[in-house]
Scaffold this motif. Sequence first.
Motif, short mmCIF file in Angstrom:
data_model
loop_
_atom_site.label_atom_id
_atom_site.label_comp_id
_atom_site.label_asym_id
_atom_site.label_seq_id
_atom_site.Cartn_x
_atom_site.Cartn_y
_atom_site.Cartn_z
N LEU A 42 -23.77 4.70 -9.11
CA LEU A 42 -24.30 5.88 -9.09
C LEU A 42 -25.67 5.73 -8.42
CD1 LEU A 42 -23.42 7.65 -12.35
CD2 LEU A 42 -22.17 8.02 -10.06
N LEU A 43 -26.15 6.77 -7.54
CA LEU A 43 -27.45 6.53 -7.08
C LEU A 43 -27.88 7.94 -6.59
CD1 LEU A 43 -29.03 4.14 -5.97
CD2 LEU A 43 -28.15 4.61 -3.50
N ILE A 44 -29.29 8.08 -6.68
CA ILE A 44 -30.08 9.11 -6.18
C ILE A 44 -30.57 8.66 -4.88
CG2 ILE A 44 -32.05 10.86 -6.52
CD1 ILE A 44 -31.31 10.67 -9.39
N GLN A 45 -30.08 9.51 -3.58
CA GLN A 45 -30.82 8.82 -2.41
C GLN A 45 -30.90 10.06 -1.72
OE1 GLN A 45 -32.60 6.76 -0.55
NE2 GLN A 45 -31.89 5.46 -2.02
N GLU A 46 -31.80 9.76 -0.49
CA GLU A 46 -31.97 10.80 0.53
C GLU A 46 -30.47 11.54 0.97
OE1 GLU A 46 -33.54 11.30 5.24
OE2 GLU A 46 -34.48 10.09 4.10
N ASN A 47 -30.81 12.88 1.31
CA ASN A 47 -29.44 13.41 1.48
C ASN A 47 -29.49 14.21 2.82
OD1 ASN A 47 -30.86 15.69 0.79
ND2 ASN A 47 -29.55 16.42 -0.78
N ALA A 48 -30.56 14.05 3.81
CA ALA A 48 -30.96 14.64 4.80
C ALA A 48 -30.30 13.83 5.98
CB ALA A 48 -32.53 14.96 5.08
N THR A 111 -36.76 17.52 -2.84
CA THR A 111 -36.19 17.89 -1.60
C THR A 111 -35.07 17.41 -1.09
OG1 THR A 111 -38.56 19.05 -1.39
CG2 THR A 111 -37.21 19.24 0.56
N TRP A 112 -35.45 15.99 -0.87
CA TRP A 112 -34.37 15.37 0.14
C TRP A 112 -33.48 14.34 -0.82
CZ3 TRP A 112 -34.47 17.79 4.40
CH2 TRP A 112 -35.66 18.37 4.63
N GLN A 113 -33.38 14.71 -2.03
CA GLN A 113 -32.49 13.78 -3.11
C GLN A 113 -31.03 14.41 -3.29
OE1 GLN A 113 -35.21 13.69 -6.46
NE2 GLN A 113 -35.63 11.16 -5.78
N GLY A 114 -30.27 13.61 -3.30
CA GLY A 114 -28.80 14.09 -3.70
C GLY A 114 -28.17 13.01 -4.33
N ILE A 115 -27.08 13.22 -5.34
CA ILE A 115 -26.56 12.45 -6.26
C ILE A 115 -25.28 11.84 -5.52
CG2 ILE A 115 -25.41 12.36 -8.61
CD1 ILE A 115 -27.17 14.95 -9.23
N TYR A 116 -25.13 10.66 -5.66
CA TYR A 116 -24.00 9.86 -5.03
C TYR A 116 -23.36 9.06 -5.62
CZ TYR A 116 -26.25 11.29 -0.62
OH TYR A 116 -26.70 12.03 0.40
N LEU A 117 -21.92 8.95 -5.69
CA LEU A 117 -21.01 7.78 -5.96
C LEU A 117 -21.22 6.65 -5.04
CD1 LEU A 117 -17.84 7.75 -7.80
CD2 LEU A 117 -18.09 6.53 -5.69
N VAL A 118 -21.62 5.43 -5.13
CA VAL A 118 -21.35 4.45 -4.27
C VAL A 118 -20.17 3.87 -4.43
CG1 VAL A 118 -22.67 2.59 -3.25
CG2 VAL A 118 -23.88 4.25 -4.24
N GLU A 119 -19.00 3.63 -3.31
CA GLU A 119 -18.05 3.07 -3.54
C GLU A 119 -18.07 1.50 -2.88
OE1 GLU A 119 -14.97 1.66 -4.56
OE2 GLU A 119 -14.55 3.97 -4.82
#
Length: 134
Positions: A42-48, A111-119
């Motif tokens: 899992l990762l919180i990372q830029e989503n723009a 503002t630019w953060q999203g929650i990601y599953l990293v496969e």
Amino acid sequence: MQTTFTISTEGPGLYEFTGDVAAWVRGTGLCTLFIRHTSASLLIQENADPDVRRDLVEWLHRTVPPADHPDMGFLTHVAEGPDDMPAHLKAAILPVNLQIPVTRGALALGTWQGIYLVEHRDAPHRRQVVAHMA
């Protein structure tokens, strides 16, 4: 309050599920996310900018190449294919759980953060992320 999110993947990459989590949280508290797999993270990372996701996947691939790469000859767990043990290594260096504050029913992300599953595996998977809101 708990739920499980199921995220379908199509190989290595970052799969955003911020909207699913945002729609589920309530009140004010702390949302904890935990992935139930040893070859994904899992990762919180830029989503723009999608280039950020591509660059992260490429960096992970260069940092931990497939088991059949000459630099990876030290690996002994290779029975499940050249992507398996490297996937475990990548999951060991990235988080498998996240905690996100929730304020008045909203995730307190930047503002630019999203929650990601990293496969980390090559084949498609259906991954489960358990969410707990306290």
